[in-house]
Scaffold this active site. Structure first.
Site, PDB file in Angstrom:
ATOM      1  N   ASP A   1       1.168  -1.426   0.155  1.00 56.82           N
ATOM      2  CA  ASP A   1      -0.303  -0.353  -0.142  1.00 56.82           C
ATOM      3  C   ASP A   1       0.798   1.453  -0.002  1.00 56.82           C
ATOM      4  OD1 ASP A   1      -2.593   1.195   0.300  1.00 56.82           O
ATOM      5  OD2 ASP A   1      -2.185   1.809   1.888  1.00 56.82           O
ATOM      6  N   SER A   2       0.313   2.529  -0.576  1.00 54.17           N
ATOM      7  CA  SER A   2       1.000   3.560  -1.080  1.00 54.17           C
ATOM      8  C   SER A   2       1.259   3.946   0.977  1.00 54.17           C
ATOM      9  CB  SER A   2      -0.103   5.048  -0.833  1.00 54.17           C
ATOM     10  OG  SER A   2      -1.207   4.785   0.146  1.00 54.17           O
TER      11      SER A   2
ATOM     12  N   CYS B   1      -4.401  -1.246  -2.130  1.00 51.91           N
ATOM     13  CA  CYS B   1      -4.705   0.214  -2.539  1.00 51.91           C
ATOM     14  C   CYS B   1      -5.344   0.254  -3.377  1.00 51.91           C
ATOM     15  CB  CYS B   1      -3.171   0.464  -2.622  1.00 51.91           C
ATOM     16  SG  CYS B   1      -3.063   2.263  -2.870  1.00 51.91           S
TER      17      CYS B   1
ATOM     18  N   GLU C   1      -4.366   9.641   8.519  1.00 53.55           N
ATOM     19  CA  GLU C   1      -2.461   9.057   9.029  1.00 53.55           C
ATOM     20  C   GLU C   1      -2.135  10.014   9.834  1.00 53.55           C
ATOM     21  OE1 GLU C   1      -0.189   8.170   6.498  1.00 53.55           O
ATOM     22  OE2 GLU C   1      -1.459   7.161   5.186  1.00 53.55           O
TER      23      GLU C   1
ATOM     24  N   CYS D   1     -11.187   3.030  -0.784  1.00 53.98           N
ATOM     25  CA  CYS D   1     -10.198   3.030  -0.467  1.00 53.98           C
ATOM     26  C   CYS D   1      -9.286   2.880   1.205  1.00 53.98           C
ATOM     27  CB  CYS D   1     -10.253   5.180   0.295  1.00 53.98           C
ATOM     28  SG  CYS D   1      -8.235   5.374   0.968  1.00 53.98           S
TER      29      CYS D   1
ATOM     30  N   HIS E   1      -7.514   3.228   3.479  1.00 52.62           N
ATOM     31  CA  HIS E   1      -7.741   3.753   5.024  1.00 52.62           C
ATOM     32  C   HIS E   1      -9.113   4.395   5.546  1.00 52.62           C
ATOM     33  CE1 HIS E   1      -3.885   5.314   3.635  1.00 52.62           C
ATOM     34  NE2 HIS E   1      -4.008   5.564   3.995  1.00 52.62           N
TER      35      HIS E   1
HETATM   36  N1  DGL Z   1      -5.113   3.287   0.517  1.00 53.15           N
HETATM   37  C1  DGL Z   1      -5.436   3.397  -0.771  1.00 53.15           C
HETATM   38  C2  DGL Z   1      -6.591   3.018  -1.275  1.00 53.15           C
HETATM   39  O1  DGL Z   1      -6.565   2.364  -1.141  1.00 53.15           O
HETATM   40  C3  DGL Z   1      -4.933   5.575  -0.738  1.00 53.15           C
HETATM   41  C4  DGL Z   1      -4.324   6.382   0.211  1.00 53.15           C
HETATM   42  C5  DGL Z   1      -3.020   7.062  -0.953  1.00 53.15           C
HETATM   43  O2  DGL Z   1      -3.654   8.182  -0.701  1.00 53.15           O
HETATM   44  O3  DGL Z   1      -2.669   7.261  -0.661  1.00 53.15           O
HETATM   45  O4  DGL Z   1      -6.970   4.144  -1.976  1.00 53.15           O
END
Ligand code: DGL
Length: 271
Positions: free
Chosen positions: A10-11, A73, A158, A192, A194
């Site tokens: 993931d990012s 991600c 975050e 997403c 997150h």
């Molecule tokens: N967790 C990432 C997703 O599922 C996005 C987070 C980011 O913007 O880096 O899209």
């Protein structure tokens, strides 16, 4: 043929919600989690940059012996998965696999949505890519899909503000815009990784009767199914039950927030 752990990328921290779901169903395997925290968020980045960063991560996980990598991600799945699968993988190592999170999520929507009106929350990149509309359109051509970009949700998570008043404001705001765009929405995808960290507030402000779909369990069930259908891959996965965490940022910083996502202590190594 290399045997090794499952790579999860993931990012940043979001993919940990997917790793948690996968480990619940498949605790026997080894995993390497890679968070590109130094360059997160990816949500506002261009197609080319997300593709380049994601390919680097896949190569890193391959070099550490992973026969299978999950792009945990949505932004990377939306912007990089297809190119990596079609263009890079055949050149790098056709025996390995890279899977994403969008297709498995879309597959379950047929059972979940009674009226076929789907809302998708995602990063600006995921929503602008149109990936959910495209995948939903392929499987359920009569469904109506409405995307809502939520640029503030990842920064709230975050920065540990997911329980604060800023979260109330921005959760209400994006839910309001989505429902206004299509008042018939019956099912909403948290597109997403997150966003499950905001689930309490999302459920608090979501009008009753609308289903909220989180990806962790869905991706995990889809992986179980995939490994059942691909014994040639399953037998290449090592079975020690361990997780190695890698981050491109400061490991102490990673450990601190990752513990929130995993509900347990983690000990990361700097890449
Ligand atoms: N967790 C990432 C997703 O599922 C996005 C987070 C980011 O913007 O880096 O899209």
């Amino acid at each position: 043929m290399i045997n090794g752990p499952i790579g999860v990328f993931d990012s940043g921290y979001g993919g940990l919600t997917i790793l948690r779901g996968i480990r619940k169903l498949l605790p026997q395997y080894d995993y390497i989690y890679l968070g590109d925290n130094a360059r997160a968020p990816y949500g506002n980045r261009s197609f080319d940059i997300v593709y380049r960063f994601t390919l680097e991560a896949v190569k890193e996980l391959f070099s550490r012996g992973c026969p299978l990598v999950i792009l945990a991600c949505n932004t990377a799945s939306a912007k990089a998965l297809r190119s990596i699968q079609q263009r890079d993988l055949p050149l790098m190592d056709p025996g390995r696999r890279v899977l994403g999170v969008i297709r498995p999520t879309v597959e379950v929507l047929g059972e979940l949505s009674p009226g076929g009106h789907i809302g998708v929350f995602g990063t600006p990149g995921t929503i602008a890519s149109g990936s959910y509309e495209m995948e939903i359109g392929k499987l359920y051509p009569h469904f109506v899909t409405t995307g809502q970009a939520c640029p503030m949700w990842v920064p709230l998570v975050e920065n540990r503000e997911s329980a604060g008043p800023g979260a109330d404001y921005f959760v209400k705001k994006y839910i309001g815009s989505l429902i206004e765009a299509d008042p018939e929405i019956d099912t909403v995808v948290l597109g997403c990784t997150h966003y499950p960290l905001l689930i309490d507030k999302i459920l608090q402000y979501m009008p009753s009767g609308i289903k909220v779909v989180e990806q962790g369990d869905i991706v995990a069930r889809s992986l179980v199914d995939y490994l059942g259908r691909h014994p040639e891959m399953e037998t290449r996965l090592t079975r020690g039950g361990g997780v190695q965490y890698l981050t491109t940022e400061n490991p102490e910083k990673f450990n601190d927030l990752a513990a929130l996502f995993m509900n347990s202590e983690v000990s990361a190594v700097k890449l």
